[in-house]
Every structure is written in C-alpha cells, then in structure tokens.
Motif scaffolding. Structure first.
Motif, PDB file in Angstrom:
ATOM      1  N   ASN A  87      37.847  41.601  42.264  1.00 36.58           N
ATOM      2  CA  ASN A  87      38.018  40.912  43.539  1.00 36.58           C
ATOM      3  C   ASN A  87      39.495  41.012  43.908  1.00 36.58           C
ATOM      4  N   LEU A  88      39.828  41.960  44.768  1.00 36.76           N
ATOM      5  CA  LEU A  88      41.218  42.181  45.129  1.00 36.76           C
ATOM      6  C   LEU A  88      41.706  41.221  46.207  1.00 36.76           C
ATOM      7  N   LEU A  89      40.774  40.592  46.926  1.00 36.45           N
ATOM      8  CA  LEU A  89      41.166  39.650  47.978  1.00 36.45           C
ATOM      9  C   LEU A  89      41.462  38.269  47.412  1.00 36.45           C
ATOM     10  N   ASN A  90      40.693  37.880  46.399  1.00 33.38           N
ATOM     11  CA  ASN A  90      40.898  36.567  45.787  1.00 33.38           C
ATOM     12  C   ASN A  90      40.845  36.726  44.272  1.00 33.38           C
ATOM     13  N   PRO A  91      41.861  37.367  43.675  1.00 31.80           N
ATOM     14  CA  PRO A  91      41.817  37.664  42.243  1.00 31.80           C
ATOM     15  C   PRO A  91      41.882  36.401  41.395  1.00 31.80           C
ATOM     16  N   THR A  92      41.107  36.385  40.323  1.00 32.54           N
ATOM     17  CA  THR A  92      41.109  35.232  39.414  1.00 32.54           C
ATOM     18  C   THR A  92      41.395  35.631  37.972  1.00 32.54           C
ATOM     19  N   GLU A  96      42.596  41.409  37.339  1.00 28.90           N
ATOM     20  CA  GLU A  96      42.600  41.473  38.802  1.00 28.90           C
ATOM     21  C   GLU A  96      43.984  41.183  39.368  1.00 28.90           C
ATOM     22  N   LYS A  97      44.676  40.232  38.780  1.00 26.41           N
ATOM     23  CA  LYS A  97      46.011  39.895  39.265  1.00 26.41           C
ATOM     24  C   LYS A  97      47.018  40.994  38.926  1.00 26.41           C
ATOM     25  N   ILE A  98      46.798  41.674  37.816  1.00 27.80           N
ATOM     26  CA  ILE A  98      47.649  42.821  37.500  1.00 27.80           C
ATOM     27  C   ILE A  98      47.403  43.954  38.504  1.00 27.80           C
ATOM     28  N   LEU A  99      46.147  44.154  38.899  1.00 23.96           N
ATOM     29  CA  LEU A  99      45.857  45.164  39.920  1.00 23.96           C
ATOM     30  C   LEU A  99      46.611  44.868  41.210  1.00 23.96           C
ATOM     31  N   GLN A 100      46.699  43.603  41.561  1.00 20.44           N
ATOM     32  CA  GLN A 100      47.460  43.229  42.760  1.00 20.44           C
ATOM     33  C   GLN A 100      48.925  43.618  42.599  1.00 20.44           C
ATOM     34  N   ARG A 101      49.452  43.480  41.402  1.00 23.67           N
ATOM     35  CA  ARG A 101      50.840  43.895  41.155  1.00 23.67           C
ATOM     36  C   ARG A 101      50.984  45.412  41.278  1.00 23.67           C
ATOM     37  N   ASN A 102      49.965  46.142  40.805  1.00 32.46           N
ATOM     38  CA  ASN A 102      49.998  47.597  40.978  1.00 32.46           C
ATOM     39  C   ASN A 102      50.167  47.969  42.448  1.00 32.46           C
ATOM     40  N   TRP A 336      43.612  33.888  30.763  1.00 25.47           N
ATOM     41  CA  TRP A 336      44.954  34.347  31.081  1.00 25.47           C
ATOM     42  C   TRP A 336      45.154  34.467  32.587  1.00 25.47           C
ATOM     43  N   GLY A 337      44.078  34.690  33.302  1.00 20.93           N
ATOM     44  CA  GLY A 337      44.181  34.726  34.764  1.00 20.93           C
ATOM     45  C   GLY A 337      44.635  33.412  35.332  1.00 20.93           C
ATOM     46  N   LYS A 338      44.242  32.314  34.696  1.00 28.93           N
ATOM     47  CA  LYS A 338      44.685  30.982  35.141  1.00 28.93           C
ATOM     48  C   LYS A 338      46.170  30.765  34.900  1.00 28.93           C
ATOM     49  N   LEU A 339      46.710  31.453  33.894  1.00 30.33           N
ATOM     50  CA  LEU A 339      48.142  31.304  33.587  1.00 30.33           C
ATOM     51  C   LEU A 339      49.029  32.114  34.505  1.00 30.33           C
ATOM     52  N   LEU A 340      48.447  33.152  35.103  1.00 31.56           N
ATOM     53  CA  LEU A 340      49.227  34.083  35.920  1.00 31.56           C
ATOM     54  C   LEU A 340      49.136  33.702  37.381  1.00 31.56           C
ATOM     55  N   ALA A 341      50.271  33.427  38.001  1.00 33.11           N
ATOM     56  CA  ALA A 341      50.277  32.984  39.392  1.00 33.11           C
ATOM     57  C   ALA A 341      49.774  34.083  40.304  1.00 33.11           C
TER      58      ALA A 341
END
Length: 341
Positions: A87-92, A96-102, A336-341
């Motif tokens: 889910n790139l629009l609402n990553p959890t 997914e959050k690392i993909l957003q950083r990519n 870990w997704g919860k730990l990553l802003a």
C-alpha cells in the motif's frame, strides 16, 4: 560494507524482482536486489565470481524492466519477495515505508549513502578513529595503483551494495582480474536494481581500504543496528542483527535487543546460530556509536564492525532491503512499521 553470503532468497523473480548474487543471496542491505537485476550492459559482479552470459530473450526482458515506472516496479517486486502488494498511498509495514523512501528520498540520503562522501560526515560526528583506514581512492585504477597496494586490502565501490572484494594476499590475484571486476562495478547503474532513487546521482568511484581482522586473524562479525526514533540526547529503539562468518561457509544471522537477549526473529534468509554469539565486552560502546549516528534521523540502519575492543563504521543504510526484506515471523514487518514514521 554492503556484501553478503549464504542464501537470502534463492528464487528467481520472473517478471521483476531481485535475483541472487554469486552466493545465492539477495543483499539484506542489506538487502535490495542484486546486480543481475540491472540492464545487461551494466550488469555488475559480486565478489569476483564468474557469471554466465545472458540469453538474448533474457537480455530483452531485463531491458524491458527498465521502462517500468518506479512505483509499478517496486510494487511487483514487493509482491514477489514479500507475498503481497504494498500500500504505497497509506503504508503501514516497515517494507512499505521503506518503499516510500525509495521513491521519495530525503536529499540527505545521497551524500550519506555514498561510501566515500559519508566519511567526512562520520569523522565530524563520531571521530576519525571510527573510520576504516583508507588506502586510496584513485581517479583511475592502473597497474601503478595496484603495485602500490599492500599485501592485504579490500576493494570497494561507493555507489551500491555488494561491491566488495577481499584480498588477503595480493599474490593470489592480479591487476587484470581486479580491473575487470572494478570495470563491471563502475558501469553498473545501481538505481535499476530496486529503484532506490538516492543511488541514481552518486558518481561511481573505486576505493581501497585496510582489511580489518581481529586478534585471531578473522574478519569480524558485521553488526547491523536497526535504529528507530533518533533524537539528540535520547536513546533510540535499537535491534542488532549480527552476521557472523559472512565470507565463510557457516554464515548466520542473529537478532538481539540492546540487552543482548537473542530474539526469535529472522531477517532475510540468515539462519540463527546453533549457539548464540557471546555478548561483546564493549557492547555499550557499539550502542553508543550507533545512537550518535541516528540522532539526526527517525530511522537508519547503522552498520558497524567491532573487532576486539574497537568499533569501526561500515555504512548508513536508509532503505535496507530496498523495501523487499523478508521477516520471520512476518508480524515483525508490521511491528517495525509502527516504529517508523
């Protein structure tokens, strides 16, 4: 150093996705995919192992992948490696959050991901004593550069993962062998591996470092500290992945908390050691160095080497696994997704 061994996802990704390196792994960057995922004309080489020339159909397929939009490419890659579409629009999840950083990297990632440029930042942040001694960073690799190298050294490139060649005895290699390997590295556009955009503008450079060995003459374990919630003066949340015998035949990866309790977690394909590695006598120093390096970031993976009573910097990794890093159990991806802003 961004290098690996011993099975990290042995399956070839048919449509898109990382392929194993010469050791049958996907760098857990550790992680992203390996250089075979780059366009054929730019394909790199991991650790000097021989590679087979690709077929014409395979070449065409690899070239075709480079035309996929980044968001589509990473979504297909994530599905192949993790088993679900992101889910790139609402990553959890963490991945997914690392993909957003990519796809939307912080501009600071570029110089701090460059393995040569980052040395200035590290020297100012924690001191030059934590830098692996640099032998040379030549503009061009020539026979004269080779002759001037010591008997043991490590050859690296600054612009991606797995670009590492360990030389214990220069008499066992040659300028021609290392030059061929270096040329493959330097013509690899690492961005195409997993679309980590901050790699796209790093100018490829070759460099040589001192080979680190402990008192037993062994290559020290690799400490990869996943550091969350970095703030000056505050202790971050940290998990340590300790990779032992990374260049040998008994590579293992063990995950610990900051009190050296081994956790039932597997990151990438590293299997746990039959007997947990002993707690380092200078564990607090390792944690202190990592805490200093994460102060300016909400998350970064800090790679360190800790031979005997010393601590050396390896690299800062802002997109470990390129957002396609398998966890066992899979629930860790969500935790870990919860730990990553």
């Amino acid at each position: 150093m961004t290098i690996l061994k011993s099975a990290e996802l042995d399956e070839e990704v048919s449509a898109v996705g990382p392929k194993p390196n010469a050791f049958g792994q996907i760098d857990g960057r550790a992680g992203a995919a390996v250089l075979a995922q780059t366009p054929p004309a730019q394909a790199g080489h991991a650790h000097g192992a021989a590679s087979q020339p690709p077929s014409r159909a395979k070449k065409l397929k690899e070239v075709a992948k480079t035309f996929l939009p980044d968001a589509l490419f990473v979504s297909l890659l994530h599905h192949k490696c993790i088993g679900r579409y992101p889910n790139l629009l609402n990553p959890t999840t963490f991945n997914e959050k690392i993909l957003q950083r990519n796809l939307h990297p912080d501009p600071r990632y570029i110089p701090l991901t460059d393995k040569l440029a980052v040395r200035e930042y590290i020297a100012g942040k924690i001191g030059e004593q934590h830098l692996i001694p640099l032998i040379s960073a030549p503009e061009e690799f020539t026979p004269e550069v080779f002759e001037a190298l010591p008997e043991a050294f490590v050859m690296k490139a600054n612009h991606g993962s797995t670009f590492v060649e360990i030389v214990r005895n220069k008499a066992d290699t040659s300028f021609e062998k290392l030059k061929a390997l270096a040329d493959k590295w330097l013509t690899t556009e690492f961005y195409y591996v997993a679309r980590e955009r901050h790699y796209r503008t790093i100018e490829p450079r070759l460099f040589f470092e001192q080979l680190l060995l402990d008192r037993r003459g062994q290559i020290p374990a690799d400490f990869k500290l996943h550091c969350f919630n970095g703030r000056p003066g505050q202790r971050p949340i940290m998990y340590l992945l300790v990779i032992s015998d990374r260049f040998g035949d008994a590579t293992h990866g063990d995950v610990f908390d900051v009190d050296w309790n081994r956790l039932d977690i597997q990151i990438g394909p590293y299997t746990r050691s039959p007997v947990p590695p002993p707690r380092p006598a200078h564990l607090q120093q390792i944690l202190d160095v990592a805490a200093r390096l994460v102060e300016d970031f909400d998350y970064v993976r800090v790679d360190l080497y800790a031979p005997d009573d010393k601590v050396y910097f390896g690299e800062l990794t802002f997109t470990p696994g390129a957002g396609v890093l398998p966890f066992k159990p899979d629930s860790i991806d969500y935790e870990w997704g919860k730990l990553l802003a």
